[in-house]
Design an enzyme around this catalytic site. Structure first.
Site, PDB file in Angstrom:
ATOM      1  N   ASP A  14       0.987  -1.374  -0.081  1.00 38.08           N
ATOM      2  CA  ASP A  14      -0.019  -0.086  -0.002  1.00 38.08           C
ATOM      3  C   ASP A  14       0.675   1.471  -0.013  1.00 38.08           C
ATOM      4  O   ASP A  14       0.457   2.243   0.496  1.00 38.08           O
ATOM      5  CB  ASP A  14      -0.878  -0.077   1.140  1.00 38.08           C
ATOM      6  CG  ASP A  14      -2.066  -1.193   1.230  1.00 38.08           C
ATOM      7  OD1 ASP A  14      -2.047  -1.750  -0.062  1.00 38.08           O
ATOM      8  OD2 ASP A  14      -2.285  -1.573   2.136  1.00 38.08           O
ATOM      9  N   LYS A  17       1.848   2.233  -5.086  1.00 45.23           N
ATOM     10  CA  LYS A  17       2.236   1.652  -6.480  1.00 45.23           C
ATOM     11  C   LYS A  17       1.301   1.909  -7.497  1.00 45.23           C
ATOM     12  O   LYS A  17       1.920   2.359  -8.675  1.00 45.23           O
ATOM     13  CB  LYS A  17       2.594   0.126  -6.142  1.00 45.23           C
ATOM     14  CG  LYS A  17       3.357  -0.521  -5.244  1.00 45.23           C
ATOM     15  CD  LYS A  17       3.618  -1.638  -5.007  1.00 45.23           C
ATOM     16  CE  LYS A  17       2.359  -2.483  -4.276  1.00 45.23           C
ATOM     17  NZ  LYS A  17       2.036  -1.830  -2.854  1.00 45.23           N
ATOM     18  N   GLY A  41      -4.811  -4.227  -3.771  1.00 42.42           N
ATOM     19  CA  GLY A  41      -5.618  -3.040  -4.068  1.00 42.42           C
ATOM     20  C   GLY A  41      -4.715  -1.971  -4.495  1.00 42.42           C
ATOM     21  O   GLY A  41      -4.085  -1.441  -3.738  1.00 42.42           O
ATOM     22  N   HIS A  42      -4.599  -1.461  -5.713  1.00 41.85           N
ATOM     23  CA  HIS A  42      -3.930  -0.328  -6.200  1.00 41.85           C
ATOM     24  C   HIS A  42      -4.885   0.606  -6.555  1.00 41.85           C
ATOM     25  O   HIS A  42      -5.597   0.513  -7.452  1.00 41.85           O
ATOM     26  CB  HIS A  42      -2.972  -0.964  -7.454  1.00 41.85           C
ATOM     27  CG  HIS A  42      -2.021  -2.253  -6.961  1.00 41.85           C
ATOM     28  ND1 HIS A  42      -1.156  -2.404  -8.129  1.00 41.85           N
ATOM     29  CD2 HIS A  42      -1.684  -2.696  -5.909  1.00 41.85           C
ATOM     30  CE1 HIS A  42      -0.395  -3.201  -7.176  1.00 41.85           C
ATOM     31  NE2 HIS A  42      -0.639  -3.392  -5.891  1.00 41.85           N
ATOM     32  N   GLN A 224       1.823  -6.060  -2.963  1.00 45.50           N
ATOM     33  CA  GLN A 224       2.347  -6.102  -1.651  1.00 45.50           C
ATOM     34  C   GLN A 224       3.784  -5.400  -1.468  1.00 45.50           C
ATOM     35  O   GLN A 224       3.699  -4.285  -2.328  1.00 45.50           O
ATOM     36  CB  GLN A 224       2.388  -7.854  -1.311  1.00 45.50           C
ATOM     37  CG  GLN A 224       1.377  -8.351  -1.187  1.00 45.50           C
ATOM     38  CD  GLN A 224       0.600  -8.854  -2.598  1.00 45.50           C
ATOM     39  OE1 GLN A 224       1.042  -9.444  -3.358  1.00 45.50           O
ATOM     40  NE2 GLN A 224      -0.788  -8.379  -2.676  1.00 45.50           N
TER      41      GLN A 224
HETATM   42  P1  GDP Z   1      -0.827   0.374  -3.622  1.00 44.36           P
HETATM   43  O1  GDP Z   1      -1.299  -0.819  -3.065  1.00 44.36           O
HETATM   44  O2  GDP Z   1       0.460   0.271  -3.372  1.00 44.36           O
HETATM   45  O3  GDP Z   1      -1.046   0.845  -4.861  1.00 44.36           O
HETATM   46  O4  GDP Z   1      -1.489   1.541  -2.631  1.00 44.36           O
HETATM   47  P2  GDP Z   1      -2.915   1.766  -2.180  1.00 44.36           P
HETATM   48  O5  GDP Z   1      -3.699   2.222  -3.344  1.00 44.36           O
HETATM   49  O6  GDP Z   1      -3.401   0.473  -1.687  1.00 44.36           O
HETATM   50  O7  GDP Z   1      -2.891   2.797  -1.005  1.00 44.36           O
HETATM   51  C1  GDP Z   1      -2.429   4.168  -1.098  1.00 44.36           C
HETATM   52  C2  GDP Z   1      -3.509   5.146  -0.752  1.00 44.36           C
HETATM   53  O8  GDP Z   1      -2.676   6.212  -0.993  1.00 44.36           O
HETATM   54  C3  GDP Z   1      -4.396   5.277  -1.952  1.00 44.36           C
HETATM   55  O9  GDP Z   1      -5.574   5.430  -1.484  1.00 44.36           O
HETATM   56  C4  GDP Z   1      -3.957   6.196  -2.750  1.00 44.36           C
HETATM   57  O10 GDP Z   1      -4.701   7.036  -3.383  1.00 44.36           O
HETATM   58  C5  GDP Z   1      -3.335   7.238  -1.806  1.00 44.36           C
HETATM   59  N1  GDP Z   1      -2.264   7.995  -2.216  1.00 44.36           N
HETATM   60  C6  GDP Z   1      -1.033   7.620  -3.212  1.00 44.36           C
HETATM   61  N2  GDP Z   1      -0.281   8.599  -3.021  1.00 44.36           N
HETATM   62  C7  GDP Z   1      -0.473   9.579  -2.234  1.00 44.36           C
HETATM   63  C8  GDP Z   1       0.095  10.905  -1.777  1.00 44.36           C
HETATM   64  O11 GDP Z   1       1.011  11.099  -2.109  1.00 44.36           O
HETATM   65  N3  GDP Z   1      -0.772  11.454  -0.749  1.00 44.36           N
HETATM   66  C9  GDP Z   1      -1.910  10.866  -0.328  1.00 44.36           C
HETATM   67  N4  GDP Z   1      -2.436  11.653   0.393  1.00 44.36           N
HETATM   68  N5  GDP Z   1      -2.393   9.867  -1.023  1.00 44.36           N
HETATM   69  C10 GDP Z   1      -1.899   9.242  -1.516  1.00 44.36           C
HETATM   70  P1  IMO Z   2      -0.790  -4.272  -2.332  1.00 43.29           P
HETATM   71  O1  IMO Z   2      -0.437  -4.778  -3.683  1.00 43.29           O
HETATM   72  C1  IMO Z   2      -1.092  -4.652   1.978  1.00 43.29           C
HETATM   73  C2  IMO Z   2      -1.080  -8.517   3.739  1.00 43.29           C
HETATM   74  C3  IMO Z   2      -2.451  -9.178   4.330  1.00 43.29           C
HETATM   75  C4  IMO Z   2      -1.792 -10.018   5.103  1.00 43.29           C
HETATM   76  C5  IMO Z   2      -0.725 -10.618   4.494  1.00 43.29           C
HETATM   77  C6  IMO Z   2      -1.041 -11.892   3.877  1.00 43.29           C
HETATM   78  O2  IMO Z   2      -2.106  -3.353  -2.257  1.00 43.29           O
HETATM   79  O3  IMO Z   2       0.125  -3.306  -1.676  1.00 43.29           O
HETATM   80  P2  IMO Z   2      -2.563 -12.649   1.908  1.00 43.29           P
HETATM   81  O4  IMO Z   2      -4.073 -12.304   1.642  1.00 43.29           O
HETATM   82  O5  IMO Z   2      -1.708 -12.306   0.798  1.00 43.29           O
HETATM   83  O6  IMO Z   2      -2.612 -14.183   2.269  1.00 43.29           O
HETATM   84  O7  IMO Z   2      -2.307 -11.986   3.226  1.00 43.29           O
HETATM   85  O8  IMO Z   2      -0.422  -9.941   3.466  1.00 43.29           O
HETATM   86  N1  IMO Z   2      -1.380  -8.072   2.243  1.00 43.29           N
HETATM   87  C7  IMO Z   2      -1.221  -6.876   1.898  1.00 43.29           C
HETATM   88  N2  IMO Z   2      -1.183  -5.659   2.741  1.00 43.29           N
HETATM   89  N3  IMO Z   2      -0.781  -4.366   0.505  1.00 43.29           N
HETATM   90  C8  IMO Z   2      -1.196  -5.518   0.015  1.00 43.29           C
HETATM   91  O9  IMO Z   2      -1.258  -5.611  -1.423  1.00 43.29           O
HETATM   92  C9  IMO Z   2      -1.557  -6.852   0.458  1.00 43.29           C
HETATM   93  N4  IMO Z   2      -1.735  -8.155   0.099  1.00 43.29           N
HETATM   94  C10 IMO Z   2      -1.664  -8.888   1.237  1.00 43.29           C
HETATM   95  O10 IMO Z   2      -2.971  -7.993   5.109  1.00 43.29           O
HETATM   96  O11 IMO Z   2      -1.090  -9.211   6.343  1.00 43.29           O
HETATM   97 MG    MG Z   3      -2.867  -1.500  -1.690  1.00 40.02          MG
END
Ligand code: GDP
Ligand code: IMO
Ligand code: MG
Length: 425
Positions: A14, A17, A41-42, A224
């Site tokens: 998270d 990415k 979840g991207h 991840q």
């Molecule tokens: P990913 O899994 O690495 O793609 O990241 P996620 O989408 O799960 O989580 C990142 C969260 O932070 C999302 O809600 C993005 O919209 C938000 N986000 C990304 N970059 C920034 C930033 O620079 N500032 C803020 N406030 N939010 C951001």
């Molecule tokens: P993105 O790509 C954050 C965590 C789960 C749990 C552990 C194992 O959005 O960054 P799993 O379902 O893979 O067996 O869970 O890994 N986890 C993540 N945490 N971002 C993710 O993906 C994750 N995918 C799995 O919360 O602790």
């Molecule tokens: Mg994510």
């Protein structure tokens, strides 16, 4: 001959990415996911709309870019179908721009059930899995029982499916008190299989190597993060795939000599969702403030993310394992209203001060050692150039660069595509 650049998370996932892949996509002909599945979840934000992708690469919204779901990915046909249906309103030419590896493994409904049964049986020591069936699917892959996308086109797919489901039922019956009904989940699964059949499937390793020969630019999108890697993460509180640069080689069929730039991405602080060790976790109001300011709730499960300060020993470890050649610092704006920011530079374990990640961080007491940095206390979300950033933010970036010994070339100050500052010297 081109090489494959890699973008991946250096923390516990998270990091942002999805946003950065979307920002970088205009530079690339192909974006390819190499591991993980719908546990990811991207999030992407542009034109006032927020999109969350789980299996589909984050280049999908940009015209002219191809998106590959590589052999290292695990696909749940049910979730995949939902993702495709969500995209329908944007009229994207999915059939041409989304290519799926024949060697990607399939998540069956019984894999999801096994994930749930295993977590339930673990009680307090559960992993905090996203319950998407990731662990059991990769177990079947390495156990040599799995079903792959290419199998859905074979005459005996149904037979193969049933034989694996029988095996799973036998395993599920060992979990006392776990009730399940496979049949009620099957209609959606087979509907998803039909949808998969209608999409474009390829031998992605050949496709990617040919593209490299033709000089096409390719970005591998990690899911991840490094600290969730099956080998190098905080085991056993990890996911079941190699989330690191090396995963690109096995997850796409790219030779190690063909890896180009490696962009490591991290938040200006740190988060974790699910169970497991987190040395710099904050259980106080400060942690709560970060969660609120950063909207730190899971994009896949909605769970609140645990929050804490940035952890340099862990980040340095990630940079080493991945060979990161440049860094992106995300969510700088989340720290806009802090007088002081803390940076963990060392750990104290058994009275000894160390600056690296030890073998085990799960069953031991770790006391983080912090340095306090002055906050910038200024709204940065409207900045359009890093030159105009407040001095304290520039100092924070320079401080991190000095300790991490890798340039921070991008600083993100908001979720939107446009809130991205270039710091390339
Ligand atoms: P990913 O899994 O690495 O793609 O990241 P996620 O989408 O799960 O989580 C990142 C969260 O932070 C999302 O809600 C993005 O919209 C938000 N986000 C990304 N970059 C920034 C930033 O620079 N500032 C803020 N406030 N939010 C951001
Ligand atoms: P993105 O790509 C954050 C965590 C789960 C749990 C552990 C194992 O959005 O960054 P799993 O379902 O893979 O067996 O869970 O890994 N986890 C993540 N945490 N971002 C993710 O993906 C994750 N995918 C799995 O919360 O602790
Ligand atoms: Mg994510």
């Amino acid at each position: 001959m081109s090489k494959v650049d890699v973008l991946l998370g250096l923390q516990w996932g998270d990091e942002g990415k999805g946003k950065i892949v979307d920002v970088l996509t205009p530079k690339y002909d192909i974006i390819a996911r190499f591991q993980g599945g719908p546990n990811a979840g991207h999030t992407l934000e542009f034109d006032g709309i927020k999109h969350v992708l789980h299996t589909i690469p984050s280049g999908i919204f940009r015209k002219g870019t191809l998106n590959i779901v590589g052999n290292g990915v695990v696909i749940d046909p049910v979730i995949f179908q939902k993702e495709i249906e969500n995209l329908a309103q944007f009229n994207l030419p999915i059939k041409e721009t989304l290519l799926i590896s024949n060697k990607a493994h399939l998540i069956l409904p019984t894999h999801r059930l096994l994930d749930a049964a295993s977590e339930q049986a673990k009680g307090n020591s559960k992993i905090g899995s996203t319950l998407k069936g990731i662990g059991p699917t990769y177990m079947d892959k390495t156990g040599r029982n799995g079903l792959r996308v290419g199998d859905i086109f074979t005459a005996n797919f149904q037979e193969k499916y049933e034989s694996l489901v029988e095996k799973h039922k036998g395993m599920l019956d060992h979990y006392e008190g776990f009730e399940y009904n496979v049949e009620e989940l099957e209609a959606a699964f087979f509907e998803g299989i039909e949808l998969l059949k209608s999409l474009t499937t390829i031998d992605s390793e050949h496709y990617i190597n040919k593209a490299m020969k033709e000089g096409k630019t390719i970005l591998a999108e990690g899911a991840q993060g490094t600290l969730l890697d099956i080998d190098f993460g905080s085991y056993p509180f990890v996911t079941s795939s190699n989330t690191i640069t090396a995963g690109t080689c096995t997850g796409l069929g790219v030779a190690p000599t063909k890896i180009g730039d490696v962009i490591g991405i991290f938040k200006a602080y740190c988060t974790r969702v699910g169970s497991g060790p987190f040395p710099t976790e904050l259980h106080d109001e400060v942690g709560e403030n970060i969660r609120k300011a950063g909207g730190e709730f899971g994009a896949t499960t909605g769970r609140p993310r645990r929050c804490g300060w940035i952890d340099l020993p862990a980040l340095k470890y990630g940079i080493m394992i991945n060979g990161a050649s440049e860094l992106s610092m995300m969510k700088g704006d989340v720290l806009d209203h802090f007088e002081e920011i803390k940076v963990c530079t060392h750990y104290i374990i058994d009275g000894k001060k160390i600056d690296y990640l030890p073998f085990d961080i799960t069953d031991i007491e770790i006391e983080p050692v912090y340095e306090t940095i002055k906050g910038w206390n200024t709204d940065t979300t409207k900045l359009t150039s890093f030159d105009d950033a407040p001095k304290a933010l520039k100092d924070y970036v320079s401080y991190l660069e000095k300790h991490l010994e890798v340039p921070i070339t991008t600083v993100s100050v908001g979720p939107d595509r446009s809130q991205t500052l270039n710091n390339k010297k």
